[in-house]
Write a protein that holds these residues in place. Structure first.
Motif, mmCIF file in Angstrom:
data_model
loop_
_atom_site.group_PDB
_atom_site.id
_atom_site.type_symbol
_atom_site.label_atom_id
_atom_site.label_comp_id
_atom_site.label_asym_id
_atom_site.label_seq_id
_atom_site.Cartn_x
_atom_site.Cartn_y
_atom_site.Cartn_z
ATOM 1 N N VAL A 20 0.847 -1.194 0.000
ATOM 2 C CA VAL A 20 0.000 0.000 0.000
ATOM 3 C C VAL A 20 0.883 1.245 0.000
ATOM 4 O O VAL A 20 1.897 1.301 0.711
ATOM 5 C CB VAL A 20 -0.940 0.017 1.225
ATOM 6 C CG1 VAL A 20 -1.761 1.306 1.250
ATOM 7 C CG2 VAL A 20 -1.863 -1.189 1.198
ATOM 8 N N GLY A 21 0.486 2.254 -0.783
ATOM 9 C CA GLY A 21 1.122 3.561 -0.779
ATOM 10 C C GLY A 21 0.066 4.640 -0.690
ATOM 11 O O GLY A 21 -1.101 4.422 -1.048
ATOM 12 N N VAL A 22 0.436 5.827 -0.197
ATOM 13 C CA VAL A 22 -0.505 6.945 -0.052
ATOM 14 C C VAL A 22 0.133 8.194 -0.642
ATOM 15 O O VAL A 22 1.282 8.527 -0.327
ATOM 16 C CB VAL A 22 -0.885 7.177 1.425
ATOM 17 C CG1 VAL A 22 -1.783 8.414 1.543
ATOM 18 C CG2 VAL A 22 -1.588 5.960 2.003
ATOM 19 N N VAL A 23 -0.641 8.894 -1.506
ATOM 20 C CA VAL A 23 -0.214 10.152 -2.116
ATOM 21 C C VAL A 23 -1.262 11.211 -1.807
ATOM 22 O O VAL A 23 -2.458 10.990 -2.014
ATOM 23 C CB VAL A 23 -0.048 10.002 -3.642
ATOM 24 C CG1 VAL A 23 0.223 11.350 -4.282
ATOM 25 C CG2 VAL A 23 1.067 9.024 -3.961
ATOM 26 N N GLN A 24 -0.844 12.359 -1.276
ATOM 27 C CA GLN A 24 -1.742 13.501 -1.034
ATOM 28 C C GLN A 24 -1.449 14.574 -2.075
ATOM 29 O O GLN A 24 -0.293 14.802 -2.439
ATOM 30 C CB GLN A 24 -1.543 14.069 0.377
ATOM 31 C CG GLN A 24 -2.484 15.223 0.657
ATOM 32 C CD GLN A 24 -2.157 15.977 1.938
ATOM 33 O OE1 GLN A 24 -2.906 16.841 2.359
ATOM 34 N NE2 GLN A 24 -1.047 15.668 2.567
ATOM 35 N N TYR A 25 -2.492 15.259 -2.540
ATOM 36 C CA TYR A 25 -2.278 16.297 -3.528
ATOM 37 C C TYR A 25 -3.176 17.493 -3.260
ATOM 38 O O TYR A 25 -4.236 17.385 -2.635
ATOM 39 C CB TYR A 25 -2.523 15.769 -4.939
ATOM 40 C CG TYR A 25 -3.989 15.577 -5.297
ATOM 41 C CD1 TYR A 25 -4.705 16.578 -5.961
ATOM 42 C CD2 TYR A 25 -4.658 14.401 -4.960
ATOM 43 C CE1 TYR A 25 -6.037 16.408 -6.283
ATOM 44 C CE2 TYR A 25 -5.989 14.223 -5.281
ATOM 45 C CZ TYR A 25 -6.680 15.223 -5.946
ATOM 46 O OH TYR A 25 -7.986 15.053 -6.255
ATOM 47 N N VAL A 82 3.221 10.504 0.688
ATOM 48 C CA VAL A 82 3.133 10.223 2.127
ATOM 49 C C VAL A 82 3.986 9.010 2.461
ATOM 50 O O VAL A 82 4.836 9.050 3.340
ATOM 51 C CB VAL A 82 1.673 10.013 2.553
ATOM 52 C CG1 VAL A 82 1.601 9.707 4.052
ATOM 53 C CG2 VAL A 82 0.849 11.255 2.228
ATOM 54 N N PHE A 83 3.764 7.910 1.777
ATOM 55 C CA PHE A 83 4.674 6.770 1.841
ATOM 56 C C PHE A 83 4.448 5.911 0.598
ATOM 57 O O PHE A 83 3.352 5.893 0.030
ATOM 58 C CB PHE A 83 4.528 5.936 3.125
ATOM 59 C CG PHE A 83 3.157 5.347 3.373
ATOM 60 C CD1 PHE A 83 2.785 4.128 2.817
ATOM 61 C CD2 PHE A 83 2.253 6.005 4.186
ATOM 62 C CE1 PHE A 83 1.544 3.589 3.068
ATOM 63 C CE2 PHE A 83 1.004 5.459 4.434
ATOM 64 C CZ PHE A 83 0.643 4.253 3.878
ATOM 65 N N GLU A 85 2.651 0.302 10.971
ATOM 66 C CA GLU A 85 3.478 1.388 10.447
ATOM 67 C C GLU A 85 2.684 2.268 9.480
ATOM 68 O O GLU A 85 2.822 3.496 9.477
ATOM 69 C CB GLU A 85 4.693 0.802 9.732
ATOM 70 C CG GLU A 85 5.618 0.012 10.646
ATOM 71 C CD GLU A 85 6.716 -0.720 9.887
ATOM 72 O OE1 GLU A 85 7.799 -0.926 10.458
ATOM 73 O OE2 GLU A 85 6.475 -1.086 8.715
ATOM 74 N N MET A 86 1.834 1.631 8.654
ATOM 75 C CA MET A 86 1.008 2.392 7.715
ATOM 76 C C MET A 86 0.004 3.275 8.457
ATOM 77 O O MET A 86 -0.184 4.448 8.117
ATOM 78 C CB MET A 86 0.283 1.439 6.769
ATOM 79 C CG MET A 86 1.199 0.650 5.854
ATOM 80 S SD MET A 86 0.245 -0.436 4.771
ATOM 81 C CE MET A 86 1.561 -1.251 3.878
#
Length: 665
Positions: free
Chosen positions: A70-75, A82-83, A93-94
């Motif tokens: 899993v990865g997270v992107v904020q825009y 984010v990670f 950790e997530m």
């Protein structure tokens, strides 16, 4: 096949379902990236709801390096990673990283975020895996301030499945422009962030199926298979379902006549075995039977073939063999015609054996079969050349000349040396494998046609390709059991942009002899790390591309030591085989002179000595020889003097041939 996120939606729906249900979904690894809207229009409590939405989904996933990443992107007006997919392998950790997200609180550049996800978030460097579903979930509350249709289409074309979740003020046209088809499965619009979880409930009935095999008393004797709203009973292999639809009965193929046994059929559930009546034995096909004969007792000792007759047996040999006096063993008439001798040039048969010979000017290799100009010519060699942009086109042409210079120093053939070529920069490309070409000319032509790649310097990736692919039997490497040396030569002009430690070590662990050649800004520590022991003999460096031709000559010293050092094998001149070989060569040379010189028919001393004088007067300037001898009684008898004259004749005919004659008993 069900879309990778649909089971996520079902899981999400399950989070808010009041009735616990046993649901089953497609399994397998997934790379999932959340793309969340952090613009100023998203209020703080709404952002918290979006944060909880992501955490709830993560709690239902099988998180791990080999399962779901899993990865997270904020825009907003910019993009924040984010990670990434490779950052965490543990759920805790997530969750911690998600709880620490601070909203960017600027504009709504959704197209910019999609492009970032396509180029960066789903890249191998960030942990994305090939052949694994790539899923992006975009959550937004407004109309994008940039163009999304084209970049979303490019992302979908690259293999990313996009789900668009719009909240409150989101624009449905923009959502449909971003999402993957069909839109009914990939576009969701809810009235507020408080209701965001409900987009999963819309699909719960469709995707979260009750497993009646677990929830009901199905009564299946062997196997229960669930289907939407129903189930069916199945039987194990070799059994058939009875009319009651639940119990199973063994299948009797013998009774049904579904066998091909010649005599007796013995049944087992769903299968059978064949046997024979008394006095017969089952043949190798396990179906037919033959009468027992004397040869079948196994005590006949025939080397080739036993022929049964009424009162006993006799032995018979295969074609081109002769039965020996013992009546059992066989001798080949010509071994070269009856065995796989493997001689590269010519096989010579002898009584009960054979040996291989090579054409004039070539040596028999250590395997006793191949031919070459040096003993180490029989190798599998893969050259790995740096095609990064720092090399530059004109220097890359010098690199290709270097490769062809190495090719010229070796004996290339299917049985001798095989050569493959790999070029690397930011990626790795096999220019041609070991089994592509069988002669030096074809290889050199192929090298000249190699196109310069440019870009980065991923030496570690190139070493990995060398170990995993270049020396595989599929690409022409000969089996390890044949003990053909495997040699890798890495040519680079700069520091590697990735780590070489692991694959440099593995290359040597799997038995590859590694040579490292560096030019210009190549890092000596990396070259030494690549090179095999002793490092000083396997590592070369020059500061200038124009000097690499000298490296090719030095490299020849190691790959083909006997030829390049000018050494020859020194045998005992008093050994029988040395004397016989000397006499054979000398007599052959003398025979060739019959048409030009007439030998005096006097004694050995008179006639041959005059011939020596004649030849010496003709070729004195080219004569170079030394004869050392000792006599038993301080003088030479006629036989020994004749032997000496033979030596002088041979030296006259072959000026570079040196003879060491000694006292022989």
């Amino acid at each position: 096949a069900r879309s990778p996120l649909l089971w996520l939606l079902a899981l999400t729906g399950g989070l808010y379902s009041r009735t616990p249900r046993h649901c089953y979904f497609p399994s397998g690894p997934v790379d999932l990236v959340f793309i969340i809207d952090g613009s100023r229009s998203v209020r703080p409590h709404e952002f918290e709801t979006m944060r909880k939405f992501m955490i709830d989904i993560i709690h239902e996933l099988d998180i791990g390096h080999s399962v779901t990443r899993v990865g997270v992107v904020q825009y907003s007006s910019q993009v924040q990673n984010v990670f990434s997919l490779k950052s965490f392998t543990k759920r805790e950790e997530m969750v911690k990283a998600i709880n620490e997200i601070i909203p960017l609180a600027q504009g709504t550049m959704t197209g910019l975020a999609i492009r970032y996800a396509m180029n960066v978030a789903f890249s191998a460097e960030e942990g994305s895996r090939p052949n694994v579903p790539h899923v992006a979930v975009i959550v937004t509350d407004g109309r994008p301030q940039d163009r999304v249709a084209e970049v979303a289409a490019a992302a979908r074309e690259s293999g990313i499945e996009i789900y668009a979740v719009g909240v409150a003020r989101a624009d449905m046209t923009s959502l449909r422009a971003m999402a993957s088809p069909p839109f009914e499965d990939h576009v969701f619009l809810v009235e507020s962030f408080d209701l965001i979880h409900q987009f999963g409930l819309q699909f719960q009935d469709k995707l979260c199926r009750v497993d009646l095999c677990l929830e009901s008393d199905h009564g299946c004797e062997h196997i229960c298979e669930s289907s939407p709203g129903s189930y069916q009973c199945l039987c194990l292999p070799g059994y058939t379902l009875n009319p009651d639809g639940k119990t199973c009965a063994p299948i009797d193929l013998c009774a049904e006549g579904k066998h091909d046994c010649e005599q007796v059929c013995k049944s087992s559930p769903g299968s059978f075995t064949c046997t024979c009546n008394p006095g017969y034995t089952l043949n190798q096909d396990k179906k037919t039977c033959s009468m027992i004969n004397y040869c079948s007792f196994g005590n006949h000792s025939c080397q080739h073939e036993c022929v049964s007759v009424l009162s006993g047996f006799f032995c018979r040999c295969n074609e081109d063999y002769t039965l020996q006096e013992d009546g059992k063993t066989c001798r080949p008439n010509n071994l070269c015609n009856t065995v796989e001798h493997g001689c590269e040039y010519q096989c010579v048969s002898t009584v009960g054996s054979y040996y291989c010979i090579c054409p004039e000017g070539q040596l028999l290799q250590e395997d006793g079969k191949g031919c070459g100009t040096c003993r180490s010519a029989n190798i599998d060699l893969v050259l790995v050349i740096d095609g990064s942009k720092s090399v530059r086109p004109q220097n890359f042409e010098l690199v290709k000349q270097f490769v062809n210079q190495v090719v010229d120093s070796l004996d290339v053939s299917g049985h001798g040396t095989r050569i493959g070529l790999v070029q690397y920069s930011s990626r790795v490309r096999t220019e041609f494998p070991l089994n592509k070409y069988q002669n030096a000319e074809d290889i050199k032509n192929a090298v000249l046609k190699v196109e310069y790649m440019e870009k980065g310097t991923m030496t570690g990736l190139a070493l990995k390709h060398l170990v995993e692919n270049s020396f595989s039997e599929a690409e022409g490497a000969r089996a390890v059991s044949r003990n053909i040396p495997r040699v890798g030569l890495v040519f680079t002009d700069g520091r590697s942009q990735d780590d070489i430690t692991e694959w440099a070590k593995k290359a040597k662990e799997v038995g590859i002899t590694m040579y490292a050649v560096g030019v210009g800004k190549a890092v000596e520590d990396e070259l030494r790390q690549i090179a095999s022991e002793p490092v000083d003999k396997h590592f070369f460096y020059t500061s200038d591309f124009t000097a690499i031709s000298q490296i090719a000559e030095n490299l020849k010293l190691n790959v083909c030591a006997e030829e390049s050092q000018g050494e020859i094998e020194v045998k005992d001149p008093c050994a029988c085989d040395s004397l016989v070989e000397f006499q054979r060569a000398t007599m052959a040379n003398i025979e060739q002179l019959n048409q030009k010189h007439i030998l005096f028919k006097h004694s050995c001393i008179g006639g041959w000595w005059q011939l020596v004088e004649t030849l010496a007067s003709e070729r004195l300037d080219h004569l170079e020889f030394s004869i050392i001898f000792e006599a038993h009684n301080r003088f030479l008898d006629n036989d020994k003097l004749c032997f000496t004259i033979l030596a002088m004749l041979s030296l006259l005919l072959e000026p570079s041939f040196h003879i060491l004659a000694c006292e022989c008993s």
